[in-house]
Design a protein around this motif. Structure first.
Motif: not given
Length: 355
Positions: A188-189, A226-230, A266-267, A289-290
């Protein structure tokens, strides 16, 4: 024993100021920053909300009647898809072989004056993968930006995983976030402004942007696994001077407003990239991603940890356009025949007159 493998990559969130209301200079600055990020091994580089050409913070600190000059400057420097500045951004992604996400103020060729708060995502070849317009401008932003639609509210499937994006306050919109997750989002961005003063300093209850961003980033990452890039912006001295125009009260509001933060989550909801508050720089993290797989044993809100027999969400992905033209073949046929009859009648009348 053979098994499936999943993407691993390096993400970089850039926290930087725009060259205030100067599209071309901001793109040049972005080019240098992308080159720097690529030198750090970045696969995905993310820039702030409306980075090109600037976030319209004047919407918040001026009355509507006093904003016309800023609006005109923003429109003159807004980005049109397919234009030369747009192609320059695409080339930056291609030259550096990175996936590139950037917030822009977008204009198009239909309306001389309409603008949208838009996020663009390019692949390593400089091809546009997604153009998402913010669904609802937040609060005073309505003075500048029009509503977007859901035509591109979806994650795109890439070699890095399925990447989705929401802009600022959209990360508070539960249904928008769920819509991305329900379409398979893995990365996610989130992009945010350089400042967002909500109360005057003397009120003592200003909107705490740092905390608000951190909370939303962790919530989405944890809920969706999910991963979140802010990525957030920075309001530099030049922008403060240009916006305040010598007004000490406005300058005080801009200088005392809580700062945004850039970070990577991170998730598990934990921060995995060193947060950056109020200054220019880059946040970096390795993404695997795993890591989401085991965590979804506990909560998978788009899988077995939900009740789709009880809760249902529908989304209209039609583009919002000012005019929809439907071709009526029967009417066209009748009109063509009538025109043909008129031509024949005119020809016959001319022949009779000659006779």
């Amino acid at each position: 024993m053979p098994r499936d493998t999943y993407p691993k990559f390096r993400a970089v969130a850039v926290q930087a100021s725009s060259v205030f209301l100067d599209r071309d200079a901001t793109i040049e600055k972005m080019e240098d920053l992308v080159e720097e990020a690529a030198s750090k091994g970045a696969d995905l580089v993310v820039f702030p909300e409306s980075y090109i050409p600037a976030f319209p913070v004047w919407n918040i600190v001026y009355a509507p009647i006093d904003q016309h000059d800023f609006y005109r400057r923003l429109f003159d420097n807004a980005l049109t898809i397919g234009s030369a500045p747009y192609k320059k951004i695409a080339q930056i992604a291609k030259s550096n072989k990175v996936f590139l996400s950037v917030g822009i103020t977008e204009k198009d060729s239909i309306s001389m004056g309409a603008m949208w708060n838009t996020n663009l995502l390019f692949n390593r070849e400089g091809q546009l993968l997604n153009r998402h317009r913010k669904l609802v401008p937040t609060w005073a932003e309505k003075l500048t930006w029009a509503n977007g639609d859901a035509s591109q509210l979806h994650p795109v499937d890439t070699e890095l995983g399925k990447i989705g994006a929401l802009i600022c306050g959209e990360n508070t919109n539960t249904l928008s976030r769920f819509a991305l997750l329900a379409q398979g989002e893995q990365v996610h961005i989130s992009c945010y402004p350089p400042v967002w003063p909500f109360q005057r300093p003397e009120a003592g209850k200003s909107y705490h942007l740092t905390n608000a961003i951190t909370l939303r980033a962790a919530a989405h990452a944890f809920e969706g696994k999910v991963f979140n890039i802010v990525s957030s912006g920075v309001l530099d001295e030049d922008a403060i001077e240009q916006v305040s125009q010598g007004d000490s009260n406005i300058e005080s509001i801009l200088r005392n407003a809580p700062q945004p933060v850039s970070l990577i989550v991170g998730p598990t909801g934990d921060v995995i990239g060193e947060p950056l508050v109020g200054k220019e720089g880059m946040v970096e993290a390795e993404i695997d991603i795993s890591e989401s797989i085991i965590l979804k044993q506990a909560h998978d809100i788009v899988g077995y940890y939900n009740r789709f027999d009880i809760f249902q969400l529908k989304m209209d992905k039609r583009s919002h356009v000012p005019l929809s033209i439907e071709n009526d073949e029967l009417t066209d046929h009748l009109i063509n025949n009538a025109n043909s009859d008129l031509e024949t009648l005119s020809s016959n009348s001319s022949d009779l007159q000659k006779a």
